[in-house]
Design an enzyme around this catalytic site. Structure first.
Site, mmCIF file in Angstrom:
data_model
loop_
_atom_site.group_PDB
_atom_site.id
_atom_site.type_symbol
_atom_site.label_atom_id
_atom_site.label_comp_id
_atom_site.label_asym_id
_atom_site.label_seq_id
_atom_site.Cartn_x
_atom_site.Cartn_y
_atom_site.Cartn_z
ATOM 1 N N ILE A 537 -25.318 -36.351 15.828
ATOM 2 C CA ILE A 537 -26.756 -36.123 16.010
ATOM 3 C C ILE A 537 -27.243 -34.924 15.224
ATOM 4 C CG2 ILE A 537 -27.021 -37.274 18.233
ATOM 5 C CD1 ILE A 537 -26.638 -34.568 19.581
ATOM 6 N N GLY A 538 -26.336 -34.291 14.501
ATOM 7 C CA GLY A 538 -26.800 -33.168 13.677
ATOM 8 C C GLY A 538 -25.624 -32.431 13.091
ATOM 9 N N PHE A 542 -21.970 -24.288 11.850
ATOM 10 C CA PHE A 542 -20.744 -24.322 12.616
ATOM 11 C C PHE A 542 -19.969 -25.606 12.360
ATOM 12 C CE2 PHE A 542 -18.681 -22.855 16.545
ATOM 13 C CZ PHE A 542 -18.099 -24.002 17.017
ATOM 14 N N ASP A 657 -30.139 -15.406 14.028
ATOM 15 C CA ASP A 657 -30.389 -16.608 13.230
ATOM 16 C C ASP A 657 -31.518 -17.420 13.856
ATOM 17 O OD1 ASP A 657 -30.004 -18.160 11.011
ATOM 18 O OD2 ASP A 657 -28.333 -19.304 11.835
#
Ligand SMILES: *[C@@H]1O[C@H](CO)[C@@H](O)[C@H](O)[C@H]1NC(C)=O
Ligand SMILES: *[C@@H]1O[C@H](CO)[C@@H](O)[C@H](O)[C@H]1NC(C)=O
Ligand SMILES: *[C@@H]1O[C@H](CO)[C@@H](O)[C@H](O)[C@H]1NC(C)=O
Ligand SMILES: *[C@@H]1O[C@H](CO)[C@@H](O)[C@H](O)[C@H]1NC(C)=O
Length: 820
Positions: A537-538, A542, A657
């Site tokens: 999903i993404g 990382f 971030d």
């Protein structure tokens, strides 16, 4: 243009016509994105028309003319971009040919004899269909033109009816053939069109270069057909229609060269290079892919890997941690860049073979050098290195040149460096040698140079960094970059999957078991929950993120670590540790984690509304749904989450971030801040800042942070200000879609917003916001992105202002709040 453009035709036209009176027609390359699509030689033909068909992946395609040595100045007269029917030319663009584009070599309207090519309005897609009189197929009859209603609705290529109404046909039993010379060997796509415009149905064999493409192919009256055929490694084509029972015929054909589109450089590397470019103010190159079609200045590449970076004679000050993200580097040259302090942040560069840090002001070796296991050449000459040379350098098995000349080193060199295969240069130091006695004698006479150690037998495999000549002939990058806007479409970034994972974290599972409030999963459980990592999903810095379902039915987002460095391991442990302590309705909850030998996995609550960035820019962008009140609500929520990190949690946490892709939404547009992988805790309540190396995402970086390396909560406020500007303007922080003065969101938007000129507000909310509410939000956004950190408000002040802006909007519009 239409919403779902995915395949386009790009047609530049080049005309020289001796415009400079030098009678030297230029020749040059033409690139689209990372691919070199064609070479243009105006001596051969003037004007020259190119047609390229490609699948669109991004909103912009960079179109460049690449000058060649002695090729003269490139010229261009026009450029047309046309959408093509969805799914057309699939055999050349789909499946394992996704990374290819098609360069037209022939498009022939068989049997047509006009003087101009047939195009729009006959062809709604405005392809150019040439007459076929320049060919001399063997024993041809004249062309027929017969008006028969043809049904082409089943044909993806949508050939124009007018083209199908003419035909080459062979009346006697025989063979109809086209012989095409292609020049260079390669893979070609042949597209053949047939239409039943003759009173009889024909049937014949189709052969390309003697390969049977279709036997007994039948063309029925009033029907049409297309045949796509790939011809591999050929330099000419013989297209043959062989009679079986009735007349062989062909109505049109196209031939395309299949050109590979080189893979793009990984997003991590691009982001790292952008950070370096931004923080140094140094122009590395144009704004597209760092490696293809031509590498940026100061870089060398091997395929899509950045293998060499050289920055010198400039002011860098320190080795940013970003350099440590350039994992594919074989050579790094940072000589004469005013580096001070210790050698740091390079420990992750396990493939680095040559490191040149000479002519700087470095004072200490730092601790990371011995993990650069591939290092062969280390040049530290002319620095201010003090004290003794660390023994750990001896563990660099491949090192064969260590240059320590002209530093302030003293003492005995470690015996681990005293070996045949290693040349150690030591002259110009206070006192440095392998033997005690030499050193003692010389310490009284520091002006006398120590002898230089030169050793024989340097291994042959050695130090030559092979310069990859990606482009034989191309030398200089030309003046011309055109950005083609091709509207909205499915944006999918290819991510490389990294195979191996090396774990070097010091944390053991037992240690982590003692942390409460989270669940420790086994790798098996994770595999089951994610249905064997089925649903991506993404993906983030990382690694990949998968959808999972826990045994209790709860949906979760499973983040699997993919980077292979200590940095990643640190950020894993960092994130787990932080998140176990942090609970807030506007922060993404950690449901648990898995940390087995080779695996580092985080399990988060799943937010089905995806990220704010996805909502604003993604393929299923819900931008239109996000009205102004809704956007303010998201801003308020995210500010609440950050406020908790800065002021509510102990220790205080700087996110580091903050960006729109780290703000996640549920189905009701409640926002939560996620991704703490880069967070830093502020050690003591009183400390005003943390000194750290630059880390973050290009476009969101606080300029003061990267000039001072001092991280404060105000750096998060800056990044949050960028998110506010995105919400107001509906565009990304860095975008090359418009003219250069719009590239950078802050620089572009700030003057408008300061002047209360709201014409730059996102089209989808224009006219549907309360001006007072917008004024308030714009003013706080502008304050957040003040260059000077002390001029920025605290997140608590930002939150208070945003709440007010939100209230004003809600009270002014009756409809504004319906989403919330
Ligand atoms: C361009 O074409 C001319 C004529 O065919 C040829 O002499 C010349 O070498 C070509 N230039 C390049 C760069 O290929
Ligand atoms: C045209 O062909 C399509 C499919 O090939 C078919 O569904 C359609 O009914 C045909 N139309 C006519 C008018 O025959
Ligand atoms: C270092 O760079 C500066 C410019 O930044 C230049 O003037 C100087 O000559 C350079 N020194 C060496 C040793 O290359
Ligand atoms: C490192 O850079 C300096 C300055 O350009 C140069 O003199 C030296 O030869 C370089 N070292 C190596 C090993 O190439």
């Amino acid at each position: 243009m239409a919403n779902h453009v995915s395949v386009v035709l790009v047609r530049p036209t080049f005309v020289y016509k001796n415009h400079d009176l030098r009678n030297r027609p230029p020749s040059f390359g033409l690139s689209l994105g990372t691919a070199i699509a064609a070479f243009v030689n105006l001596t051969v033909s003037d004007p020259w028309v190119e047609e390229v068909i490609l699948r669109i992946r991004k909103r912009t395609v960079v179109f460049c003319l690449l000058s060649t040595p002695h090729g003269g100045f490139p010229v261009i007269s026009s450029i047309e971009v046309r959408p093509l029917p969805d799914g057309a030319y699939g055999a050349g663009l789909n499946g394992d040919r996704r990374n290819h584009l098609l360069r037209k070599r022939f498009r022939i309207n068989c049997g047509y004899n006009g003087s101009e090519p047939l195009r729009y309005p006959y062809d709604p897609y405005d392809r150019l269909w040439d007459a076929d009189r320049y060919f001399s197929p063997t024993r041809l009859s004249a062309g027929f033109h017969i008006e028969v209603p043809i049904n082409v609705s089943g044909l993806r290529e949508s050939p124009p009816i007018a083209v199908l109404q003419t035909v080459r046909v062979l009346a006697r039993k025989n063979v109809l053939a086209y012989n095409l010379s292609l020049g260079s060997p390669g893979d070609y796509l042949v597209v053949l069109y047939f239409a039943g415009i003759l009173p009889v149905s024909s049937s014949f064999d189709i052969l390309v270069n003697a390969d049977m493409v279709r036997s007994s192919y039948r063309v029925n009256h009033a029907e049409a057909g297309v045949i796509l055929h790939l011809a591999k490694s050929v330099d000419s084509l013989n297209i043959m229609f062989r009679n079986i029972t009735f007349y062989p015929q062909v109505n049109a054909f196209e031939v395309y060269e299949i050109v590979e589109i080189p893979q793009e450089v990984s997003a991590t590397t691009v982001s790292a290079l952008q950070v370096i470019q931004q923080s140094t103010g140094f122009d590395l190159g144009w704004q597209d892919d760092p490696c293809s079609p031509l590498p940026w200045k100061h870089l060398e590449c091997n395929g899509s890997l950045v293998t060499s970076l050289a920055l010198f004679n400039m002011d860098l000050g320190a080795i940013y941690s970003t350099f440590g993200d350039l994992l594919d580097l074989r050579a790094l040259d940072l000589h004469n860049t005013s580096l001070t302090g210790e050698i740091m942040n390079l420990g992750s560069l396990q493939r680095l073979e040559t490191l040149n840090l000479s002519f700087n002001k470095l004072t200490s070796f730092g601790s990371g050098i011995n993990t650069m296991i591939s290092l062969q050449i280390l040049d530290l000459q002319n620095n201010n290195l003090e004290g003794a040379v660390p023994d750990s350098l001896g563990s660099l098995k491949n090192l064969h040149l260590l240059n320590l000349e002209n530093n302030k080193l003293e003492g005995i060199l470690p015996q681990s460096l005293n070996k045949e295969s290693l040349e150690v240069r030591t002259s110009g130091n206070l006192c440095l040698s392998f033997t005690f006695s030499t050193c003692n004698n010389l310490s009284d006479h520091p002006s006398i140079q120590t002898p230089q150690f030169t050793v024989v037998n340097i291994p042959k495999h050695s130090n030559h960094i092979k310069k990859e000549k990606i482009l034989g002939v191309i030398g200089v990058l030309c003046c011309m970059i055109i950005l083609i806007l091709v509207a909205i479409f499915k944006y999918k970034r290819r991510k490389r999957t990294d195979g191996t994972v090396i774990t070097s974290s010091a944390w053991t599972t037992t240690e982590m078991r003692s942390w409460d409030a989270t669940k420790i999963f086994t790798y098996k459980e994770i595999k089951v929950a994610t249905n064997n990592f089925n649903d991506v999903i993404g993906s983030g810095g990382f690694g990949k993120i998968y959808l999972g379902k826990l045994s209790d039915g709860k949906l979760v987002a499973v983040k699997v670590r993919s980077d292979r460095t200590q940095l990643g391991a640190d950020s894993f442990v960092n994130e787990v540790r932080l998140l176990t302590q942090v609970r807030h309705p506007n922060l993404v909850t950690l449901e648990g984690f898995c940390h087995e030998s080779e695996q580092q996995i985080l399990v988060y609550e799943y937010l089905p509304g995806r990220s704010l960035a996805d909502n604003l820019y993604g393929s299923n962008s819900k931008k239109a749904t996000l009205n102004w009140a809704c956007r303010l609500k998201i801003a308020v929520d995210a500010a609440k989450g950050l406020d908790y990190l800065h002021n509510g949690s102990t220790p205080r946490i700087i996110h580091r971030d903050v960006k729109s892709s780290n703000i996640l939404l549920d189905m009701e547009f409640n926002a939560k801040v996620g991704d703490f992988g880069l967070s830093k805790q502020v050690p003591q309540a009183s400390a005003s800042h943390v000194t750290t190396a630059v880390k973050g995402t290009a476009g969101y970086l606080d300029p003061e942070y990267y000039s001072t390396l001092q991280l404060t909560e105000k750096s998060d406020v800056y990044s949050f200000g960028i998110v506010l500007l995105e919400l107001i303007c509906g565009r990304e922080p860095l975008s090359h879609a418009g003219p250069p003065d719009t590239y950078n969101l802050v620089l572009w938007a700030k003057p408008y917003l300061q002047a209360g000129a709201f014409e730059i507000v996102d089209e989808s909310i224009k006219g549907a916001f309360d001006v007072e509410s917008m004024r308030k939000a714009a003013s706080i956004a502008v304050k957040c992105v003040d260059r000077d950190a002390s001029g920025r408000p605290t997140i608590a002040q930002v939150l208070a202002e945003l709440k007010e802006a939100y209230t004003i909007q809600l009270t002014s519009s009756s409809s504004g709040g319906h989403l919330l």
